[in-house]
Write a protein that holds these residues in place. Structure first.
Motif, PDB file in Angstrom:
ATOM      1  N   ASN A  59       0.730  -1.307  -0.181  1.00 26.91           N
ATOM      2  CA  ASN A  59      -0.058   0.069   0.094  1.00 26.91           C
ATOM      3  C   ASN A  59       0.653   1.338  -0.078  1.00 26.91           C
ATOM      4  OD1 ASN A  59      -2.431  -1.111  -0.168  1.00 26.91           O
ATOM      5  ND2 ASN A  59      -3.275  -0.264   1.612  1.00 26.91           N
ATOM      6  N   ASP A  63       0.220   2.293  -3.542  1.00 23.88           N
ATOM      7  CA  ASP A  63      -1.099   2.796  -3.215  1.00 23.88           C
ATOM      8  C   ASP A  63      -2.294   1.724  -3.326  1.00 23.88           C
ATOM      9  OD1 ASP A  63      -2.781   5.003  -2.313  1.00 23.88           O
ATOM     10  OD2 ASP A  63      -3.450   5.772  -4.191  1.00 23.88           O
ATOM     11  N   ASN A  64      -3.118   1.985  -3.874  1.00 20.69           N
ATOM     12  CA  ASN A  64      -4.262   1.016  -4.195  1.00 20.69           C
ATOM     13  C   ASN A  64      -4.070   0.281  -5.560  1.00 20.69           C
ATOM     14  OD1 ASN A  64      -5.344   2.854  -5.562  1.00 20.69           O
ATOM     15  ND2 ASN A  64      -7.620   2.718  -4.588  1.00 20.69           N
ATOM     16  N   ASP A  87      -6.635  -0.277   2.447  1.00 20.77           N
ATOM     17  CA  ASP A  87      -7.452  -0.152   1.217  1.00 20.77           C
ATOM     18  C   ASP A  87      -6.708  -1.133   0.268  1.00 20.77           C
ATOM     19  OD1 ASP A  87      -9.057   0.680  -0.991  1.00 20.77           O
ATOM     20  OD2 ASP A  87      -8.059   2.696  -1.018  1.00 20.77           O
ATOM     21  N   VAL A  88      -7.102  -2.320   0.334  1.00 22.16           N
ATOM     22  CA  VAL A  88      -6.906  -3.345  -0.655  1.00 22.16           C
ATOM     23  C   VAL A  88      -7.743  -3.930  -1.225  1.00 22.16           C
ATOM     24  CG1 VAL A  88      -5.294  -5.542  -0.460  1.00 22.16           C
ATOM     25  CG2 VAL A  88      -4.912  -3.742   0.950  1.00 22.16           C
ATOM     26  N   SER A  89      -7.594  -4.280  -2.533  1.00 26.19           N
ATOM     27  CA  SER A  89      -8.543  -5.297  -3.459  1.00 26.19           C
ATOM     28  C   SER A  89      -7.942  -6.648  -3.217  1.00 26.19           C
ATOM     29  CB  SER A  89      -8.120  -4.873  -4.969  1.00 26.19           C
ATOM     30  OG  SER A  89      -9.106  -5.498  -5.736  1.00 26.19           O
ATOM     31  N   ASP A 104      -3.355  -2.280 -12.266  1.00 24.64           N
ATOM     32  CA  ASP A 104      -2.440  -2.667 -11.262  1.00 24.64           C
ATOM     33  C   ASP A 104      -1.236  -2.898 -11.688  1.00 24.64           C
ATOM     34  OD1 ASP A 104      -4.681  -3.498  -9.408  1.00 24.64           O
ATOM     35  OD2 ASP A 104      -5.057  -5.107 -10.225  1.00 24.64           O
TER      36      ASP A 104
END
Length: 236
Positions: A59, A63-64, A87-89, A104
């Protein structure tokens, strides 16, 4: 955080091990590796806390714009609950293209098993030249019923990965690799863990036995109490 310009020695706790593994991963990425393996072979080790530290670090770096991928829906759901502060997918390995988005920049695959080898290979191909980190794979499990051709496919697939970090307790010491260092064998002595030898390629069990016999006159036959305590502490 461990800096790879400093002398790197065998860690003595799980926090240092995780920091070394993350630093080695980024060093491998900086050197151009895109398929990266991190493998901590402690008995009964729980991978989720280590995966969390990787996720937190990803992260900060990406970032995300990265994906955390798990071997099944249950593990993915657990990560969503336990990583509520990040904040993770989070995706399952079976989600295919949804787990590899165009935006990504990197991917973290946590603890895949031999059952998912085909799906994992497809994800890695979709990732292309973006960093794809495989954490604590269990691709050597489920050997029963796994045909020779399937094992060869798995081994060929694994050979495409750079091992950034590997640590495994042995009966007389430990096998360790922290990129960019070579593979190292350490021996447990009365003074603690001592460096024994280094080799360019990952040694087999027979190679390690020969090395211990040559260097110490001992065979890897009896588990030393102090070493067992050390790695039991690391695995908690």
């Amino acid at each position: 955080m461990t800096h790879l310009t400093d002398p790197i020695t065998l860690p003595n706790n799980l926090e240092d091990t995780t920091e070394q593994a993350i630093a080695a991963t980024y060093q491998a990425i900086a050197d151009g590796a895109t398929r990266i393996l991190v493998d901590l072979r402690f008995p009964e080790l729980k991978s989720m806390p280590i995966a969390y530290e990787f996720a937190r670090s990803f992260n900060e770096r990406y970032d995300n714009a990265w994906q955390a991928i798990f071997s099944d829906a249950g593990a993915a759901a657990l990560a969503k609950r336990e990583w509520a502060d990040l904040d993770v997918s989070v995706r399952g390995v079976n989600e295919g293209r949804r787990a590899v988005r165009e935006e990504d920049k990197a991917f973290l695959l946590v603890e895949p098993s031999s059952v998912e080898v085909d799906q994992v290979e497809k994800l890695v191909q979709l990732a292309g030249d973006r960093p794809f980190v495989m954490l604590n794979p269990r691709l050597e499990n489920s050997e029963v019923g796994l045909g020779l051709s399937a094992r060869r496919l798995r081994d060929r697939f694994l050979s495409t990965f750079e091992t950034a970090y590997y640590i495994k307790p042995l009966e007389l010491g430990a096998l360790w690799r922290c990129y960019p260092q070579t593979w190292q064998v350490w021996v447990n002595t009365e003074e603690g863990m001592q460096f024994l030898s280094e080799v360019e390629q990952r040694p087999s069990s027979d190679d390690i036995d020969r090395l211990f016999r040559q260097k110490t006159g001992q065979k890897t036959g009896s588990f030393l109490g102090r070493l067992q305590e050390l790695f039991s502490a690391l695995g908690r």
